[in-house]
Design a protein around this motif. Structure first.
Motif, PDB file in Angstrom:
ATOM      1  N   LEU A  11       0.828  -1.212   0.000  1.00 44.97           N
ATOM      2  CA  LEU A  11       0.000   0.000   0.000  1.00 44.97           C
ATOM      3  C   LEU A  11       0.857   1.255   0.000  1.00 44.97           C
ATOM      4  O   LEU A  11       0.631   2.180  -0.791  1.00 44.97           O
ATOM      5  CB  LEU A  11      -0.941   0.003   1.207  1.00 44.97           C
ATOM      6  CG  LEU A  11      -2.172  -0.888   1.132  1.00 44.97           C
ATOM      7  CD1 LEU A  11      -2.852  -0.971   2.493  1.00 44.97           C
ATOM      8  CD2 LEU A  11      -3.134  -0.374   0.079  1.00 44.97           C
ATOM      9  N   SER A  63       2.811   1.527  -3.367  1.00 45.34           N
ATOM     10  CA  SER A  63       1.917   1.865  -4.475  1.00 45.34           C
ATOM     11  C   SER A  63       1.507   3.330  -4.422  1.00 45.34           C
ATOM     12  O   SER A  63       1.477   4.021  -5.438  1.00 45.34           O
ATOM     13  CB  SER A  63       0.667   0.987  -4.442  1.00 45.34           C
ATOM     14  OG  SER A  63       1.014  -0.355  -4.587  1.00 45.34           O
ATOM     15  N   TRP A  64       1.185   3.785  -3.236  1.00 44.36           N
ATOM     16  CA  TRP A  64       0.779   5.184  -3.086  1.00 44.36           C
ATOM     17  C   TRP A  64       1.941   6.111  -3.438  1.00 44.36           C
ATOM     18  O   TRP A  64       1.746   7.118  -4.126  1.00 44.36           O
ATOM     19  CB  TRP A  64       0.305   5.445  -1.661  1.00 44.36           C
ATOM     20  CG  TRP A  64      -0.217   6.836  -1.501  1.00 44.36           C
ATOM     21  CD1 TRP A  64       0.440   7.921  -1.022  1.00 44.36           C
ATOM     22  CD2 TRP A  64      -1.519   7.287  -1.857  1.00 44.36           C
ATOM     23  NE1 TRP A  64      -0.364   9.014  -1.051  1.00 44.36           N
ATOM     24  CE2 TRP A  64      -1.581   8.649  -1.559  1.00 44.36           C
ATOM     25  CE3 TRP A  64      -2.643   6.658  -2.398  1.00 44.36           C
ATOM     26  CZ2 TRP A  64      -2.721   9.406  -1.790  1.00 44.36           C
ATOM     27  CZ3 TRP A  64      -3.771   7.417  -2.615  1.00 44.36           C
ATOM     28  CH2 TRP A  64      -3.809   8.765  -2.310  1.00 44.36           C
ATOM     29  N   LEU A  72      -6.002  -0.966  -4.725  1.00 45.87           N
ATOM     30  CA  LEU A  72      -5.737  -0.424  -3.386  1.00 45.87           C
ATOM     31  C   LEU A  72      -6.910  -0.678  -2.445  1.00 45.87           C
ATOM     32  O   LEU A  72      -6.706  -0.996  -1.264  1.00 45.87           O
ATOM     33  CB  LEU A  72      -5.426   1.070  -3.465  1.00 45.87           C
ATOM     34  CG  LEU A  72      -4.091   1.433  -4.105  1.00 45.87           C
ATOM     35  CD1 LEU A  72      -3.953   2.949  -4.222  1.00 45.87           C
ATOM     36  CD2 LEU A  72      -2.930   0.851  -3.323  1.00 45.87           C
ATOM     37  N   LEU A 102      -3.133  -3.994  -9.292  1.00 47.61           N
ATOM     38  CA  LEU A 102      -2.039  -3.014  -9.279  1.00 47.61           C
ATOM     39  C   LEU A 102      -1.068  -3.271 -10.425  1.00 47.61           C
ATOM     40  O   LEU A 102      -0.557  -2.327 -11.038  1.00 47.61           O
ATOM     41  CB  LEU A 102      -1.314  -3.037  -7.929  1.00 47.61           C
ATOM     42  CG  LEU A 102      -2.107  -2.468  -6.755  1.00 47.61           C
ATOM     43  CD1 LEU A 102      -1.310  -2.611  -5.458  1.00 47.61           C
ATOM     44  CD2 LEU A 102      -2.480  -1.017  -6.991  1.00 47.61           C
TER      45      LEU A 102
END
Length: 147
Positions: free
Chosen positions: A36, A39-40, A60, A135
């Protein structure tokens, strides 16, 4: 694993399975948190196409739901009538009496706890896999849109 031959062995086996499940849950929770965060961090600096944005948002969201399931599976049950909460309400004599007469019930209760933890862990793994696939799809869409 072979079938336990005594109640004490069954009790120990179920407790060990609960510990194993909690360990796996902790590792998966750390992994989901890292995915998370990573990815953010990447997504906020990369221009995304609309399809990449949608796939990434769903990915997400699935990872957040997986994290919630993982947290729920390790959340202490302080209102249950077994294990530590039960022992905290009994005197020393009552604990001895309960242990000598209710070990089979303790194995059954612990087995139900273990199965609930396994179920939550399995669902979280499925959601993590689906979220990760989304993702990856989002990354491929973003790369395809950038070319």
């Amino acid at each position: 694993m072979s079938a336990p031959t005594t109640l004490a062995a069954a009790h120990a086996e179920v407790k060990a399975e609960i510990v194993r499940t909690d360990t796996k849950t902790g590792l998966l929770l750390a992994f989901v948190g890292a995915v998370l965060a990573g990815s953010w961090t990447v997504a906020k600096d990369v221009p995304l196409t609309a399809p990449a944005y949608v796939a990434g948002a769903f990915g997400l969201a699935l990872l957040v739901v997986a994290a919630g399931l993982l947290l729920r599976s390790v959340r202490p049950n302080l209102r249950g009538g077994h294990g530590f909460p039960l022992w905290a309400t009994l005197t020393a004599d009552q604990i001895t009496a309960t242990l000598t007469t209710d070990q089979a019930a303790a194995v059954a209760n612990l087995s139900r706890i273990a199965m609930a933890k396994y179920t939550g862990l399995r669902r979280a793994i499925d959601l993590t896999l689906a979220g990760g696939a989304l993702l990856i799809l989002a990354a491929l869409l973003a790369l395809g849109g950038a070319v």
